[in-house]
Design a protein around this motif. Structure first.
Motif, short mmCIF file in Angstrom:
data_model
loop_
_atom_site.label_atom_id
_atom_site.label_comp_id
_atom_site.label_asym_id
_atom_site.label_seq_id
_atom_site.Cartn_x
_atom_site.Cartn_y
_atom_site.Cartn_z
N TRP A 131 0.86 -1.13 -0.02
CA TRP A 131 -0.12 -0.04 0.18
C TRP A 131 0.83 1.45 -0.17
O TRP A 131 2.01 1.37 0.59
CB TRP A 131 -1.11 0.01 1.22
CG TRP A 131 -0.39 -0.22 2.47
CD1 TRP A 131 0.09 -1.22 3.10
CD2 TRP A 131 0.04 0.93 3.56
NE1 TRP A 131 0.79 -1.01 4.47
CE2 TRP A 131 0.69 0.36 4.67
CE3 TRP A 131 -0.29 2.28 3.29
CZ2 TRP A 131 0.98 1.05 5.75
CZ3 TRP A 131 -0.11 3.04 4.72
CH2 TRP A 131 0.80 2.30 5.69
N VAL A 132 0.45 2.19 -0.88
CA VAL A 132 1.15 3.51 -0.96
C VAL A 132 0.96 4.31 0.21
O VAL A 132 -0.15 4.79 0.62
CB VAL A 132 0.78 4.18 -2.42
CG1 VAL A 132 1.78 5.54 -2.49
CG2 VAL A 132 0.72 2.96 -3.44
N GLU A 133 2.23 5.13 0.79
CA GLU A 133 2.09 5.84 2.01
C GLU A 133 2.06 7.18 1.48
O GLU A 133 1.58 8.09 1.95
CB GLU A 133 3.01 5.56 2.85
CG GLU A 133 3.27 3.96 3.58
CD GLU A 133 4.21 3.87 4.52
OE1 GLU A 133 4.09 4.23 5.74
OE2 GLU A 133 5.41 3.78 4.20
N TYR A 134 3.11 7.51 0.26
CA TYR A 134 3.10 8.92 0.21
C TYR A 134 3.55 8.85 -1.58
O TYR A 134 4.22 7.72 -2.00
CB TYR A 134 4.20 9.71 0.74
CG TYR A 134 5.64 8.65 0.82
CD1 TYR A 134 6.74 9.14 -0.13
CD2 TYR A 134 6.02 7.82 1.84
CE1 TYR A 134 7.87 8.55 -0.01
CE2 TYR A 134 7.09 7.32 1.91
CZ TYR A 134 8.14 7.58 0.97
OH TYR A 134 9.39 6.76 1.13
N LEU A 135 3.54 10.01 -2.02
CA LEU A 135 3.94 10.08 -3.52
C LEU A 135 4.59 11.43 -3.87
O LEU A 135 4.39 12.45 -3.17
CB LEU A 135 2.64 9.85 -4.46
CG LEU A 135 1.65 11.08 -4.30
CD1 LEU A 135 1.68 11.97 -5.37
CD2 LEU A 135 0.05 10.54 -4.42
N SER A 136 5.15 11.56 -4.95
CA SER A 136 5.79 13.08 -5.32
C SER A 136 6.23 12.84 -6.94
O SER A 136 6.64 11.72 -7.42
CB SER A 136 6.91 13.29 -4.65
OG SER A 136 8.09 12.57 -4.87
N TRP A 137 5.80 13.94 -7.55
CA TRP A 137 6.36 13.95 -9.05
C TRP A 137 7.88 14.23 -9.16
O TRP A 137 8.21 15.07 -8.41
CB TRP A 137 5.43 15.28 -9.68
CG TRP A 137 4.04 15.03 -9.96
CD1 TRP A 137 2.96 15.18 -8.82
CD2 TRP A 137 3.24 14.40 -11.12
NE1 TRP A 137 1.72 15.12 -9.25
CE2 TRP A 137 1.75 14.44 -10.54
CE3 TRP A 137 3.81 14.12 -12.04
CZ2 TRP A 137 0.89 13.79 -11.58
CZ3 TRP A 137 2.72 13.41 -13.10
CH2 TRP A 137 1.33 13.59 -12.79
N SER A 138 8.27 13.66 -10.25
CA SER A 138 9.56 14.19 -10.74
C SER A 138 9.48 15.68 -11.17
O SER A 138 8.46 16.02 -11.66
CB SER A 138 10.12 13.26 -11.79
OG SER A 138 9.42 13.28 -13.01
N PRO A 139 10.83 16.36 -11.25
CA PRO A 139 10.75 17.83 -11.69
C PRO A 139 10.26 17.90 -13.08
O PRO A 139 9.39 18.84 -13.17
CB PRO A 139 12.24 18.26 -11.51
CG PRO A 139 12.52 17.36 -10.07
CD PRO A 139 11.84 15.95 -10.36
#
Length: 662
Positions: A131-139
């Motif tokens: 299960w995914v806890e956090y995410l972020s986009w590449s620049p």
């Protein structure tokens, strides 16, 4: 009043009072947002997305939805519809897509979803193994980093300290569970989702447990990792770099203390992180470090006394920061070219909820959006521009009316017996002083009390007490965040030592100033605060009632049954097999025969940080000593009471205990 664990609280007036209070504050069932988290600003600075909580009923957890607000018109829209939980929204760098997490397909199994901002179309991406806890986009907006926990990984104490749900298994009910400490389902990894190919793959290797990860440029991520998946391994995690293409990893830094707040500059030239004395994962306030990726040099940055909790690169050279300095919440900008930190805003009246100061940058000047609140102020979205704060939208659904019971908010400073300056807050009710007063000891010990909305499960009992005419005293003893690393380090190896006198001298201070009635004093606290509550009533007779929550009574049994093993070794600076050491000498169970204070022990049956057996031991020891004691165990709760309707029951019982005995 509710005076024993055997009472059905639902039949009592204080339960109905707590229920009504929640309904008024949250406007239950009205479909309005009453709490906010996880704000993110669009690249053009025109609007923000955030997680909004709506309480549909008091029999279940609030619904969370992804929402947006126009920063010019303050118009709000709800962008997702569930079912279940939608959270952690992040806009793509070009603003066309919104990434968020949802468990709409299966409860508690969060996966990545994408929403087109123009059409509103939502799709679920390929699921990951966990299960995914956090995410972020590449620049460059081409990929999305996913922090993934295995089905069965431990959660942090700040998230309840429970074991996350295992994937469905077709096994007979009699089948035993087997634990080796390194099961595959306990590990955390980094995965990368590629938008062009609509594919996802794991980029962290076996034998590396990833606690936190962030982009550093478009081709690498930086991670805080350890070679073991157990929660205790976090305390010795190191910093690594992982190449997204090729899965190559390289150690960057071995810290003296603990790590948090990772962020990489868009071009990958610099890495920022926080190093701090910590007692809980995801609760990191400390010193800023900058890594020059070309040379590998690591610099400690002077932030003018601010304990940093949030880092966010606004360009390749400018870093947005937020944190605490004494009573103040502070926002600022650090420039790598000049090597200078510039404070852009501070306040001692409002702060931000959660484990860190929640801000999101606008441009590269230090302007930002902040999720703010206060003791007498509901959550709101505010904008800081040119050093000035402006409310964009308040989510006050009736709290301001209920908070009129707060007649005074005092920032107090006093000297401990060793002349160390200690700080704290006193919330005074209406009516003439001196007041019956309840001291609440925060968790940690490396945590703090700061201006907070009293509308959540942890703090609603304080609002009830204030409405009933009790003062609430919130001290920040040595070890607390916001006073620098030397101050925090003073509690290491000495829990139950000098910190005891910080608290007792604070009580003496508010009695001497005429705020508190010396004959009507109570004490409560959660986690470390639960330990200190038990410790104080075995070492002082000044408290007439006590409510330890998620407590520790026996350091040896906690060490051998909890998930936070390394924490106890670090903060006692001892080993459990030293029969003459602090594991024994700093356990309240050893002094329970000295206690005389009526005590309500509260615990969660699922708690892996301070297991429920701790409260049971202390309860039984008090009964053997002839002390009035009650034990309340919530079967579906972990570390602290968070769910509904358990939170209503908890607020009513806590208030009832103090009403009965003060």
């Amino acid at each position: 009043m509710i005076s024993s664990a055997a009472d059905d609280a639902r039949l009592q007036s204080l339960y109905r009072r707590a229920q009504t209070l929640y309904e008024r504050i949250h406007r239950t069932g009205a479909g309005n947002v009453s709490d906010v988290a996880e704000v993110h600003v669009s690249a053009d600075g025109g609007h923000v997305v955030f997680t909004g909580s709506m309480m549909s009923s008091l029999s279940e957890a609030p619904l969370t939805r992804v929402c947006s607000i126009d920063l010019h018109s303050a118009q709000m829209r709800v962008l997702t519809s569930g079912p279940r939980t939608d959270r952690s929204p992040k806009l793509s760098p070009d603003g066309r897509d919104l990434a968020f997490l949802s468990d709409r397909h299966r409860a508690a199994d969060f996966q990545l979803y994408l929403r087109q901002m123009s059409s509103g179309a939502v799709k679920r991406t390929m699921p990951v193994e966990g299960w995914v806890e956090y995410l972020s986009w590449s620049p460059d907006g081409r990929r999305i980093l996913l922090g993934v926990a295995g089905y069965g990984a431990d959660t942090a104490s700040t998230k309840g300290a429970v074991v996350s749900e295992l994937a469905e298994r077709d096994l007979p009910s009699w089948m035993p569970t087997v634990s080796t400490g390194r099961e595959a389902h306990r590990w955390r990894h980094v995965w990368i989702y590629d938008l062009a190919s609509d594919s996802v793959r794991r980029v962290s290797g076996d034998g590396m447990n990833i606690w936190e990860a962030a982009w550093c440029g478009n081709d690498s991520v930086v991670v805080s990792a350890s070679p073991d998946p157990g929660e205790g391994a976090w305390y010795s995690a190191c910093l690594y770099s992982i190449r997204v293409d090729g899965n190559q990893h390289e150690k960057i830094y071995t810290p003296e203390d603990q790590l948090g707040g990772l962020s990489g500059s868009p071009g990958g030239a610099h890495l920022a992180f926080i190093e701090a004395v910590c007692s809980d994962r995801m609760l990191v306030f400390g010193e800023l470090r900058i890594v020059d990726r070309a040379t590998g040099s690591v610099r400690r940055i002077d932030t003018d006394g601010v304990n940093v909790s949030t880092t966010q690169w606004r360009s390749d050279k400018r870093l947005l920061l937020a944190g605490l300095r004494g009573f103040e919440t502070v926002v600022g900008i650090y420039d790598t070219s000049s090597g200078k930190f510039e404070e852009t805003w501070r306040s001692s009246q409002i702060s931000s909820a959660g484990s860190y100061i929640c801000v999101a940058g606008m441009g590269s000047t230090g302007d930002c959006v902040i999720l703010s609140e206060g003791f007498d102020r509901s959550p709101e979205i505010g904008a800081i521009r040119d050093g000035e704060y402006r409310t964009i939208k308040s989510f006050d659904s009736g709290y301001s009316d209920e908070a009129r019971c707060i007649a005074g908010l005092d920032r107090l400073t006093w000297e401990a017996p060793d002349a160390l300056e200690i700080q704290g807050w006193l919330l005074r009710p209406r009516g003439d002083a001196p007041h019956a007063t309840v001291m609440a000891v925060h968790g940690g010990p490396v945590s703090n009390w700061r201006p907070a909305w009293l509308g959540r499960p942890r703090t609603l009992p304080f609002l009830m007490l204030l409405q009933l005419g009790y003062a609430v005293f919130l001290p920040n003893p040595r070890g607390s965040s916001g006073r620098g690393q030397d101050f925090a380090r003073r509690v290491r190896g000495d829990m139950g030592g000098a910190d005891t006198h910080d608290l007792l001298s604070g009580v003496d201070h508010i009695v001497a100033r005429g705020f508190a009635d010396a004959n009507r004093l109570g004490v409560t606290g959660i986690s470390y605060g639960g330990f200190m509550t038990a410790w104080l009533i075995t070492h002082s007779d000044r408290f007439k009632a006590a409510v330890p929550v998620a407590m520790v009574a026996n350091r040896v049994s906690q060490r051998l049954t909890c998930t936070h093993t390394r924490f106890i070794d670090l903060f006692l600076e001892d080993t459990y097999n030293n029969a003459q050491g602090k594991y024994y000498g700093r356990s309240p169970i050893m002094y329970a025969h000295r206690a005389g204070t009526p005590t309500l022990n509260v615990c969660g049956a699922l708690d892996k940080c301070t297991p429920p057996a701790e409260a049971l031991q202390f309860h039984n020891a008090l009964l053997e000593a002839g002390v009035r004691s009650a034990l309340v165990t919530y079967p579906q709760e972990g570390h602290g009471v968070r769910g509904f309707p358990a939170s209503i029951d908890y607020a009513a019982r806590l208030a009832g205990w103090f009403v009965a005995h003060l």
